[in-house]
Design an enzyme around this catalytic site. Sequence first.
Site, PDB file in Angstrom:
ATOM      1  CG  ASP A 277      -2.147   0.939   0.965  1.00 25.32           C
ATOM      2  OD1 ASP A 277      -2.047   1.834   0.089  1.00 25.32           O
ATOM      3  OD2 ASP A 277      -3.175   0.784   1.650  1.00 25.32           O
TER       4      ASP A 277
HETATM    5  C1  BGC Z   1      -4.971   3.378   0.110  1.00 25.39           C
HETATM    6  C2  BGC Z   1      -5.029   2.422  -1.059  1.00 25.39           C
HETATM    7  C3  BGC Z   1      -4.864   3.191  -2.333  1.00 25.39           C
HETATM    8  C4  BGC Z   1      -3.550   3.944  -2.281  1.00 25.39           C
HETATM    9  C5  BGC Z   1      -3.249   4.728  -3.539  1.00 25.39           C
HETATM   10  C6  BGC Z   1      -3.766   4.293   0.061  1.00 25.39           C
HETATM   11  O1  BGC Z   1      -3.910   5.350   0.950  1.00 25.39           O
HETATM   12  O2  BGC Z   1      -4.989   2.652   1.311  1.00 25.39           O
HETATM   13  O3  BGC Z   1      -6.250   1.710  -1.044  1.00 25.39           O
HETATM   14  O4  BGC Z   1      -4.919   2.313  -3.424  1.00 25.39           O
HETATM   15  O5  BGC Z   1      -3.612   4.869  -1.208  1.00 25.39           O
HETATM   16  O6  BGC Z   1      -4.020   5.868  -3.607  1.00 25.39           O
END
Ligand code: BGC
Length: 843
Positions: A277
């Site tokens: 993530d």
């Molecule tokens: C989130 C993800 C997301 C990523 C990219 C993170 O803060 O948890 O689900 O895909 O950001 O934006």
Amino acid sequence: MSDTVPRRSALRLVSVAIAVAAAATVGGFTPARAAGRDKGAGPRVEALLAALTLDEKISLLHGAPDPASLGQAGYVPGVPRLGIPPLRLADGPAGVRVTLPHARTDSRGGTPVATALPAPVLLASAFDPELARRYGQVIGREGRALGQDVLLSPMVNLIRTPYAGRNFETFSEDPLLSCDLVAAEIEGIQGEGLVATVKHYALNNQEKDRDSVDVRVDERTLHEVELRGFEAAVAAGTGAVMGAYNKVGGTFACENEELLSDILRDRWGFDGWVMTDWFAAHSTVRALTAGLDMEMPDGRHFGAALKSAVRGGSVPERYVDRAVRRLLSVLDRFGLLDSERPPRPDRDPEAGAALAREVAEAGATLLRNEHGTLPLTDGDIAVIGPTGATPFVSGGGSAHVVPDHAASPLDALRARAGQGTRVTYALGEDLFGKPVPAGALAPALATEGQGVDAGTTWSYDGTLTLDEPDEWTFVLHCSGPPNGRPKVLVDGEELFPLASGWGEYLLGGLVTTAPDGLAVRRRTLALDAGAHRLRITAEGGADGLLFRLRRITGATRAADLAEAVTAARAARHVVLFAYEDASEGLDRTTIALPGGQARLVEAVTAANPRTTVVLNTSSATAMPWLERTGAVLQMYYPGQEGAAATAAVLFGDRDPGGRLTQTFPADDDSHPVAGDPRRYPGVDGVEEYAEGVRIGHRWYDAQDVRPLFPFGHGLSYTSFSCADLSVRRARGGLAVSFTVHNTGERDGVAVPQVYLGPSPDLALDQPVRVLAGYRRLALRAGERRRVTVRVAARTLCSWDTGRHDWILGTGRRTVWLGASSRDLPLSTSVEVRTTIGASGTSH
Ligand code: BGC
């Protein structure tokens, strides 16, 4: 295009599941394990690996700035000399999120170029995997059209607590339903040539302390509950997996060998790649060794640090090769390494909009309907509530998609009601504030639409005078990025300081953006009567600044409420839109409606009991006012076509086809994680999933706690009955047959559900019953249909921690049939034998 993308067949999932159960029949079995860790790839990938330099390989294993950004969340440069393309990775899950600078922006910088689909929880409410596949297809095509290669979706973490800020982004509290939907959606996305990323692996079931919380879960619960959806995603052929922020059993998910290698690779045979993530990497050698393949969105750990680690011998280069191989194998599978890459289609906004509307109607969940309140009949309608006039399209955070367009429910209801019906509107609850009265400020100040020219500084120093003590909510509307907003000080206290970390970006989708796109921040102060010093300083910056300072006070609140009551009295019907604005990055602290909305519902329903409350909320809501309402319609965040879909359901043009995919508790004290901070939100950084396999409805059954609305609940405008339940053995599992009869006078949608009781032969503490199958059915008035629901072999199994594998739950097991987890009028039982022989007898 679907034919051009090689996929692992869904049949594979079925055959694996049956093989497991069949093996269990002969006792003590070891299922075939894929040699997942260091699998070889095709010749093209191996040739590329041999040709890549270490620097090039490492450049493929972490994100980097995009020299030609299309507004997506992530970018990985390619290796042009070898024909490896760059990758663009865009967020989902309710559409494709691309945000371009210098266009109309939302609170997180979104621009209107994509189809904002209904939130996944609303999709899930349709109990229809085929619809999930088509939802995936729209996203897949749109993602490809918008220049993207990878979609950062779907999310399949289970709904474990009603407080979790991302419950709207996922499907359900139930593992079986989640499995079906995630698999179908991934097949839909990938069939269009876009790589799907199932997220967040694993146990990211809350936002509170998500970066650090250490989840403790026993092995059986892990496999029987949260991992089911991820396993189904792998079996459906997902190209990528995104690791979670949190720790699992003391180790960050993104460097957890048990999750990343033992389970994902060795047990499930996953051959795609795992990315972190965003900013969730914590180490280099540890993470790569454990099985992480890619760091996003930058290369803090998998850039220069990885090169030094390889050069210094602390990690073997073959681990780098392994990660690159996994990535390239997926690109190969999707044709992205071909000299002629798959063509990108055009967007099809009309098809996207049509599907958005279909999903919103299919998932619309009618929770209550007394005295024939719905469908709406003749007579004037009062629309009340801020989200009656401002369309509530999406939740907040990385899932926020700004659509091409979105109508307000008020306009949609007016259009549907036609000329002869008066549709009035009252705000009821103020989200964006009212101008500060001129007389309250000295010297005078135009607080509405104050413009500050580029490169200049503007300031105000004066007094705000109150005649009596009051609770003031100051509401600042402002253009530009958060760090450019004006400083507003009341009695020396800064009202809107910049939040730390992600705080400014992970905000709700509705309440932080004014209808004209300005960012909104609020701050409530209890002010004494008399003069208060007000100082404002604003910098025009490079582009100039526009801001407004507004207020909500005791008097404006009372006036809004009184106006709503008057409107409710004057109309025959009331449709009251209530909201709750959830976002990634924060959890709720209560399941009550925010602000003064409960008081608004009480006052309006007292004035007019023919009131329908439409809930644009993320998850479960407490409804102490329920009995006063005529009807309650759960619409979650319904996407860009939500207003028309809501109107169609309210008027009965569509039967409300949705059912709850999560149990709604009666209050904050009566749900699976209530009253025990070790269960939620954790104590001293550790959280225990002490409810075990009893997630969601299983907990309510085990504890005999009455929910406000049970899992599976949802009313139709017609009525159904089920009869002639029978069960037989079929394909390693069961075939449950019954007849559904539409006993009413309207066409409608039934969602009969099959539940399965525990195995008497397993010395395990099993749920009272689990969801074993379901079927969404559209039946004409009076129509009868015989239906067979298949119960997969896996559903008959439990996890055996002694053998670390599935074990068949033999013996006589009860099978129930009904309309929700708490409305199960029919039952029978079936003998499950080690030969998978099963014979059913009704009783
Ligand atoms: C989130 C993800 C997301 C990523 C990219 C993170 O803060 O948890 O689900 O895909 O950001 O934006």
